[in-house]
Scaffold this motif. Structure first.
Motif, PDB file in Angstrom:
ATOM      1  N   UNK A   1       1.215  -1.418   0.186  1.00 27.56           N
ATOM      2  CA  UNK A   1       0.115  -0.008  -0.390  1.00 27.56           C
ATOM      3  C   UNK A   1       0.468   0.996   0.203  1.00 27.56           C
ATOM      4  N   UNK A   2       0.335   2.431  -0.489  1.00 24.60           N
ATOM      5  CA  UNK A   2       1.335   3.395  -0.788  1.00 24.60           C
ATOM      6  C   UNK A   2       0.504   4.524   0.210  1.00 24.60           C
ATOM      7  N   UNK A   3       1.485   4.978   1.313  1.00 23.96           N
ATOM      8  CA  UNK A   3       0.731   6.491   2.053  1.00 23.96           C
ATOM      9  C   UNK A   3       1.568   7.984   1.348  1.00 23.96           C
ATOM     10  N   UNK A   4       0.900   8.667   0.908  1.00 21.41           N
ATOM     11  CA  UNK A   4       0.979   9.487   0.236  1.00 21.41           C
ATOM     12  C   UNK A   4       1.260  10.519   1.406  1.00 21.41           C
ATOM     13  N   UNK A   5       2.136  10.989   1.467  1.00 18.14           N
ATOM     14  CA  UNK A   5       2.504  11.902   3.094  1.00 18.14           C
ATOM     15  C   UNK A   5       2.508  13.818   2.784  1.00 18.14           C
ATOM     16  N   UNK A   6       3.045  13.577   1.225  1.00 20.68           N
ATOM     17  CA  UNK A   6       3.439  15.148   1.401  1.00 20.68           C
ATOM     18  C   UNK A   6       3.511  14.696  -0.498  1.00 20.68           C
ATOM     19  N   UNK A   7       2.429  16.046  -1.109  1.00 19.91           N
ATOM     20  CA  UNK A   7       2.425  16.315  -3.168  1.00 19.91           C
ATOM     21  C   UNK A   7       2.447  17.271  -2.918  1.00 19.91           C
ATOM     22  N   UNK A   8       3.102  18.700  -3.346  1.00 22.88           N
ATOM     23  CA  UNK A   8       2.989  19.468  -3.282  1.00 22.88           C
ATOM     24  C   UNK A   8       4.045  20.452  -3.742  1.00 22.88           C
ATOM     25  N   UNK A   9       4.427  21.817  -4.674  1.00 21.20           N
ATOM     26  CA  UNK A   9       5.381  22.619  -5.086  1.00 21.20           C
ATOM     27  C   UNK A   9       6.055  23.640  -3.923  1.00 21.20           C
ATOM     28  N   UNK A  10       6.954  22.823  -3.896  1.00 15.93           N
ATOM     29  CA  UNK A  10       8.172  23.957  -2.693  1.00 15.93           C
ATOM     30  C   UNK A  10       9.302  24.285  -3.069  1.00 15.93           C
ATOM     31  N   UNK A  11       9.970  25.278  -2.725  1.00 18.45           N
ATOM     32  CA  UNK A  11      11.453  25.614  -2.770  1.00 18.45           C
ATOM     33  C   UNK A  11      11.845  24.132  -1.553  1.00 18.45           C
ATOM     34  N   UNK A  12      12.730  23.694  -2.267  1.00 17.16           N
ATOM     35  CA  UNK A  12      13.619  23.046  -1.753  1.00 17.16           C
ATOM     36  C   UNK A  12      14.844  23.110  -1.117  1.00 17.16           C
ATOM     37  N   UNK A  13      14.754  22.029  -0.062  1.00 16.10           N
ATOM     38  CA  UNK A  13      16.715  22.430   0.689  1.00 16.10           C
ATOM     39  C   UNK A  13      17.155  22.843   0.223  1.00 16.10           C
ATOM     40  N   UNK A  14      18.461  23.670   0.511  1.00 19.45           N
ATOM     41  CA  UNK A  14      19.586  23.821  -0.292  1.00 19.45           C
ATOM     42  C   UNK A  14      20.297  23.509  -1.253  1.00 19.45           C
ATOM     43  N   UNK A  15      20.790  21.793  -0.342  1.00 19.14           N
ATOM     44  CA  UNK A  15      21.769  21.120  -1.000  1.00 19.14           C
ATOM     45  C   UNK A  15      20.559  20.328  -2.201  1.00 19.14           C
ATOM     46  N   UNK A  16      19.527  20.041  -1.949  1.00 17.59           N
ATOM     47  CA  UNK A  16      18.939  19.454  -3.261  1.00 17.59           C
ATOM     48  C   UNK A  16      18.451  20.624  -4.002  1.00 17.59           C
ATOM     49  N   UNK A  17      18.161  21.777  -3.548  1.00 15.07           N
ATOM     50  CA  UNK A  17      18.178  22.358  -5.435  1.00 15.07           C
ATOM     51  C   UNK A  17      19.974  22.840  -6.052  1.00 15.07           C
ATOM     52  N   UNK A  18      20.982  22.403  -4.824  1.00 14.60           N
ATOM     53  CA  UNK A  18      22.472  22.530  -5.560  1.00 14.60           C
ATOM     54  C   UNK A  18      22.211  21.522  -6.555  1.00 14.60           C
ATOM     55  N   UNK A  19      21.879  20.379  -5.905  1.00 22.75           N
ATOM     56  CA  UNK A  19      21.445  19.069  -7.184  1.00 22.75           C
ATOM     57  C   UNK A  19      21.388  19.266  -8.471  1.00 22.75           C
ATOM     58  N   UNK A  20      19.973  20.035  -8.089  1.00 24.78           N
ATOM     59  CA  UNK A  20      18.929  20.057  -9.202  1.00 24.78           C
ATOM     60  C   UNK A  20      19.614  21.191 -10.314  1.00 24.78           C
ATOM     61  N   UNK A  21      20.454  22.453  -9.013  1.00 29.49           N
ATOM     62  CA  UNK A  21      20.990  23.079 -10.066  1.00 29.49           C
ATOM     63  C   UNK A  21      19.512  24.152 -10.746  1.00 29.49           C
ATOM     64  N   UNK A  22      19.509  24.452  -9.252  1.00 30.26           N
ATOM     65  CA  UNK A  22      17.641  25.039  -9.266  1.00 30.26           C
ATOM     66  C   UNK A  22      18.335  26.201  -9.349  1.00 30.26           C
ATOM     67  N   UNK A  23      17.766  27.323  -9.317  1.00 25.67           N
ATOM     68  CA  UNK A  23      18.429  29.151  -8.934  1.00 25.67           C
ATOM     69  C   UNK A  23      17.386  29.161  -7.870  1.00 25.67           C
ATOM     70  N   UNK A  24      18.207  30.513  -6.220  1.00 19.83           N
ATOM     71  CA  UNK A  24      17.898  30.171  -5.032  1.00 19.83           C
ATOM     72  C   UNK A  24      15.660  30.308  -5.223  1.00 19.83           C
ATOM     73  N   UNK A  25      15.337  30.137  -4.862  1.00 19.98           N
ATOM     74  CA  UNK A  25      13.738  30.204  -4.562  1.00 19.98           C
ATOM     75  C   UNK A  25      13.089  29.170  -5.267  1.00 19.98           C
ATOM     76  N   UNK A  26      13.234  28.864  -6.649  1.00 16.44           N
ATOM     77  CA  UNK A  26      13.062  28.383  -7.081  1.00 16.44           C
ATOM     78  C   UNK A  26      12.336  27.103  -6.851  1.00 16.44           C
ATOM     79  N   UNK A  27      10.606  26.916  -6.785  1.00 23.11           N
ATOM     80  CA  UNK A  27       9.863  26.017  -6.350  1.00 23.11           C
ATOM     81  C   UNK A  27      10.476  24.287  -7.341  1.00 23.11           C
TER      82      UNK A  27
END
Length: 247
Positions: A102-128
């Protein structure tokens, strides 16, 4: 006289654990049956409550027993460890091994990722980015969780709250949007549960889990998805091999 006398070189907690393991292996403590209470064990073994509690906590973290408040401590059925490909997804891996989950969906949304994740994704600061946190349950027990962040997803693309409620693969849903994620880097390590992981996996704080962190890319788009999975180590092992096309 203590029932554990004669093993003075070992800690009382270790001796209590061995005693309980002997009882489980011999069938004295049967599967799905309650163990004696902490106080009953302490009295019969001639020890205080502290080593009994410590031993039971260790057995619970190993998946040998299950401790539920108000229900006592039960012996769990012996689990069969299933190998999963570290390069593959949780949902497909479980299905390939015929595991009903079975699957529990605990979070399903658009948000600004943590800084370390944003760096891995090469996202600009503040990008959701699209944030999806799920846990997977087998026989009523949380056995894995998957936390993922995906960039470049339209805000309304995954607005349906039932989108991932039945074990749908995120990668398959992304391909419908013409995003083709391919895992490029994968790291595997033993991690110890944080406060959040403790609540998700329903284990003790600091319990050991197999943790797989991966980054997926999509051609010229570069990194598109970062994910981190936690697996119950008593149920799963991870296979790091993958097919490489011949030139």
């Amino acid at each position: 006289m203590s029932a554990l006398q004669g093993r003075s070189t070992d800690s009382l907690q270790d001796m209590v654990r061995w005693h309980l393991l002997d009882g489980i292996e011999s069938g004295e403590y049967a599967v799905n049956k309650k163990l004696p209470t902490e106080r009953e064990l302490a009295t019969s073994l001639g020890v205080s409550l502290a080593p009994v509690r410590g031993a039971l906590d260790q057995l619970a973290q190993s998946g040998i027993v299950e401790r539920k408040q108000g229900r006592g401590t039960l012996v769990r059925p012996r689990s069969e460890q299933r190998p999963l490909a570290a390069w593959g997804g949780i949902t497909n891996g479980l299905r390939e091994h015929g595991v009903l989950f079975e699957t529990d969906v605990l979070i399903q949304t658009h948000a600004v990722p943590p800084a370390d994740v944003a760096r891995e994704l090469q996202s600009s600061p503040g990008d959701a980015a699209f944030h999806l946190l799920r846990r997977f349950i087998v026989d009523g027990r949380p056995v894995a969780s998957l936390d993922s962040w995906t960039r470049g997803i339209p805000v309304d693309a995954f607005a349906d709250p039932e989108q991932f409620a039945h074990g749908e693969s995120l990668y398959e849903e992304l391909r419908k949007l013409r995003i083709n994620p391919v895992p490029s880097t994968v790291s595997v390590q033993v991690a110890f549960c944080s406060e959040r992981d403790t609540a998700i996996m329903e284990v003790s704080f600091g319990a050991a889990m197999l943790q797989v962190t991966s980054l997926a890319t999509d051609g010229d788009r570069g990194p598109v998805e970062w994910s981190q999975a936690q697996y119950a180590p008593d149920l799963f092992s991870l296979n790091m091999s993958r097919d490489v096309p011949h030139p």
